[in-house]
Design a protein around this motif. Sequence first.
Motif, mmCIF file in Angstrom:
data_model
loop_
_atom_site.group_PDB
_atom_site.id
_atom_site.type_symbol
_atom_site.label_atom_id
_atom_site.label_comp_id
_atom_site.label_asym_id
_atom_site.label_seq_id
_atom_site.Cartn_x
_atom_site.Cartn_y
_atom_site.Cartn_z
ATOM 1 N N ALA A 55 15.493 -3.099 9.338
ATOM 2 C CA ALA A 55 15.434 -4.556 9.231
ATOM 3 C C ALA A 55 14.358 -5.009 8.261
ATOM 4 C CB ALA A 55 15.192 -5.161 10.604
ATOM 5 N N THR A 56 13.328 -4.207 8.078
ATOM 6 C CA THR A 56 12.245 -4.557 7.153
ATOM 7 C C THR A 56 12.264 -3.683 5.895
ATOM 8 O OG1 THR A 56 10.785 -3.136 8.493
ATOM 9 C CG2 THR A 56 10.713 -5.504 8.912
ATOM 10 N N HIS A 57 13.371 -2.950 5.692
ATOM 11 C CA HIS A 57 13.569 -2.132 4.486
ATOM 12 C C HIS A 57 12.476 -1.067 4.333
ATOM 13 C CE1 HIS A 57 16.515 -5.210 3.513
ATOM 14 N NE2 HIS A 57 15.558 -6.121 3.579
ATOM 15 N N ILE A 58 12.080 -0.501 5.466
ATOM 16 C CA ILE A 58 11.068 0.556 5.464
ATOM 17 C C ILE A 58 11.762 1.902 5.622
ATOM 18 C CG2 ILE A 58 9.041 1.498 6.629
ATOM 19 C CD1 ILE A 58 8.479 -1.164 5.272
ATOM 20 N N PRO A 59 11.568 2.858 4.705
ATOM 21 C CA PRO A 59 12.158 4.189 4.868
ATOM 22 C C PRO A 59 11.725 4.835 6.176
ATOM 23 C CG PRO A 59 11.307 3.913 2.643
ATOM 24 C CD PRO A 59 10.838 2.725 3.434
ATOM 25 N N TYR A 60 12.666 5.507 6.838
ATOM 26 C CA TYR A 60 12.433 6.050 8.187
ATOM 27 C C TYR A 60 12.948 7.479 8.250
ATOM 28 C CZ TYR A 60 13.740 7.063 13.033
ATOM 29 O OH TYR A 60 13.921 7.672 14.255
ATOM 30 N N LEU A 61 12.244 8.315 9.040
ATOM 31 C CA LEU A 61 12.676 9.693 9.268
ATOM 32 C C LEU A 61 12.324 10.091 10.692
ATOM 33 C CD1 LEU A 61 13.756 12.379 7.958
ATOM 34 C CD2 LEU A 61 11.362 12.951 7.494
ATOM 35 N N LEU A 62 13.228 10.785 11.370
ATOM 36 C CA LEU A 62 12.972 11.327 12.705
ATOM 37 C C LEU A 62 12.619 12.803 12.573
ATOM 38 C CD1 LEU A 62 13.029 11.159 15.831
ATOM 39 C CD2 LEU A 62 15.476 11.735 15.701
ATOM 40 N N GLY A 88 4.469 3.865 -1.284
ATOM 41 C CA GLY A 88 4.892 2.717 -0.492
ATOM 42 C C GLY A 88 4.691 2.982 0.987
ATOM 43 N N ILE A 89 5.358 2.212 1.818
ATOM 44 C CA ILE A 89 5.264 2.381 3.274
ATOM 45 C C ILE A 89 6.483 3.131 3.774
ATOM 46 C CG2 ILE A 89 5.051 1.211 5.502
ATOM 47 C CD1 ILE A 89 3.910 -1.198 4.072
ATOM 48 N N ASP A 90 6.268 4.145 4.606
ATOM 49 C CA ASP A 90 7.373 4.791 5.300
ATOM 50 C C ASP A 90 6.947 5.122 6.728
ATOM 51 O OD1 ASP A 90 6.095 7.361 5.340
ATOM 52 O OD2 ASP A 90 6.858 7.789 3.344
ATOM 53 N N VAL A 91 7.936 5.423 7.552
ATOM 54 C CA VAL A 91 7.700 5.676 8.983
ATOM 55 C C VAL A 91 8.336 7.003 9.373
ATOM 56 C CG1 VAL A 91 8.253 4.917 11.329
ATOM 57 C CG2 VAL A 91 7.505 3.243 9.623
ATOM 58 N N ILE A 92 7.577 7.812 10.083
ATOM 59 C CA ILE A 92 8.087 9.043 10.692
ATOM 60 C C ILE A 92 7.983 8.883 12.203
ATOM 61 C CG2 ILE A 92 7.798 11.532 10.949
ATOM 62 C CD1 ILE A 92 6.447 11.545 8.203
ATOM 63 N N GLU A 93 9.088 9.067 12.893
ATOM 64 C CA GLU A 93 9.086 9.002 14.354
ATOM 65 C C GLU A 93 9.112 10.408 14.921
ATOM 66 O OE1 GLU A 93 11.770 7.404 18.165
ATOM 67 O OE2 GLU A 93 12.467 7.073 16.092
ATOM 68 N N PRO A 105 0.827 -1.226 0.000
ATOM 69 C CA PRO A 105 0.000 0.000 0.000
ATOM 70 C C PRO A 105 0.851 1.262 0.000
ATOM 71 C CG PRO A 105 0.245 -0.779 2.222
ATOM 72 C CD PRO A 105 1.020 -1.748 1.355
ATOM 73 N N ASP A 106 0.202 2.385 -0.200
ATOM 74 C CA ASP A 106 0.804 3.700 0.031
ATOM 75 C C ASP A 106 0.369 4.129 1.429
ATOM 76 O OD1 ASP A 106 1.959 3.824 -2.508
ATOM 77 O OD2 ASP A 106 0.107 4.576 -3.390
ATOM 78 N N LEU A 107 1.285 4.015 2.380
ATOM 79 C CA LEU A 107 0.950 4.211 3.788
ATOM 80 C C LEU A 107 2.085 4.917 4.503
ATOM 81 C CD1 LEU A 107 -0.751 3.604 6.380
ATOM 82 C CD2 LEU A 107 0.464 1.409 6.501
ATOM 83 N N ARG A 108 1.759 6.006 5.173
ATOM 84 C CA ARG A 108 2.736 6.718 6.009
ATOM 85 C C ARG A 108 2.351 6.528 7.470
ATOM 86 N NH1 ARG A 108 4.274 11.867 3.515
ATOM 87 N NH2 ARG A 108 5.830 10.441 2.656
#
Length: 555
Positions: free
Chosen positions: A495-502, A519-524, A448-451
């Motif tokens: 570890a899961t090849h997910i783009p990450y940003l703080l 795609g999937i990405d994560v913002i902390e 999915p396209d998920l942030r």
Amino acid sequence: MNPSTAFATVVVDELIRSGVREAVLAPGSRSAPLALALAAADRDGRLRLHVRIDERTAGFLALGLIRGTGLPVPVVTTSGSAVVNLHPAVLEASHSGLPLIVLSADRPPELRGSGANQTTDQLKVFGSAVRLFHELGTPAKQLGQVAYWRSQISRAVSVAVGARTFDPGPVQLNCPLVEPLVPTDDGEWPEPLDGRSTGPWTSVHAAAAQPSAVAPGPKTVVVAGDGASQAARLAAEAGNWPLFAEPSSRARIGPSVISAYRLLLGATSLGEEIERVLVFGHPTLSRPVAKLLARPEVEVVVVAPTGLWADAGRQANSVVTGLEVIGADQTDWLARWQQADQLARPAIDKVLSDGLTGPAIAAIVGESVGADGMLVVASSNPVRDLDLAPVVPIRTVANRGLAGIDGTVSTAVGAALANAGATYALVGDLAFLHDANGLVIGPAEPRPDLRIVVVNDNGGGIFSTLEQGDSSHADHFERVFGTPHGVDLAALCAATHIPYLLAETPDALRAALTRTVAGIDVIEARVDRSAHRTLQADLHNAVSELRLDGAQAAE
């Protein structure tokens, strides 16, 4: 064709004829016939298959797909402990009224109780949480099997969607499968495997529900809990009444919405004047609302089109399937609430603008998602923080049936897969860690396209605002409630090849959210857990100091 292959072919075909368009599978040996039939249907474009290695993740992924499409979704597991790992998702589906169809592969009865590998008692393993349980008999090469299989599948789907009962929810079909579990040349089947039409074997039609009339008179408010739908908004606007709408109600829009209702109920005299409450959906977020619904002098009318109804305060005067509002309130009742909300909003926003806090993050995310976007929000603090925001996307999804934090990432993935545009998720660090396996998606699976925005306060932040967070419990609070974990979220995402940003400031978070979701990405976003209790007190004081009693708000 051997019996297990014939069984799986017919079952998958009948599910599709009954409206299934998405299916979820966790791998296993005993479930091989169903897995192969689903893969063939996916190849032929008849449904879309999603494979996950974790059954709990698979169950919540199915719930996300259901929330996104409104259609029933089957989840297939192999036998043994695999089935039991679906229990949290089944319970959430039960309490939220979601049509989850569990197809649990099993050993044939003669192997049960023998110590055979991966064999346990799967009969009614989910207890009263399912609307229907049925064990489909061991497949055999004999006349009448096709009619039995198709009839039972169409019955199970109709029960899951609540076609006749107005009580949608999960169902379990236990499927004892015999070897061989893969296709073999076993000669002709004694009867045609095809159905008798292009639709379901049995078409089930719902009875019409009759709305009940409600007229102006008492000072009325409309409470819209999880899943309330636009019916709550329409009732509030037709009656000219204040609307207290939780984020996942899908009703928090329009002129009747009182965004600061939670604080106004506890800090003004307006709440004491309420004489009648119309309840839609499943309200669970607010203690002030819970207290309102428990007041014996207040008339409570619960609108529940399906199934059981919400009445935690045990004060419901009546339960109706729908409302027809006869006339609008011509007094200044709504105007007084609106004026109080308009006066309180700047004071609330001033508190929220003081650095990077949970409510501030929720407000920024809600604003970034916009009216056309979809937002999946986790239970605990994130959904309550969002409840304070001035802007809440109308398409907000939350697992509020049991309000657990488990499965949130997978639910978000499922909802995003069902959504045509970008989807956002707002989760706490514990909810994120609890379902980190939701990020494990195979290379051949739809993505999915998920942030995902993770509000990381390094532990159980909500307990800081509850009774346990009082200083008198400080000796043991951090270990048994705060539960700090110190997990490196960047490393986990890597570890899961997910783009990450703080994002370390509000401006940095806004900038990060403006990027295209692909795609999937994560913002902390990290926040100070020790400040939660003070922040809640500051919000309450900011409204209380305005002294918004009924007379002043009306001026």
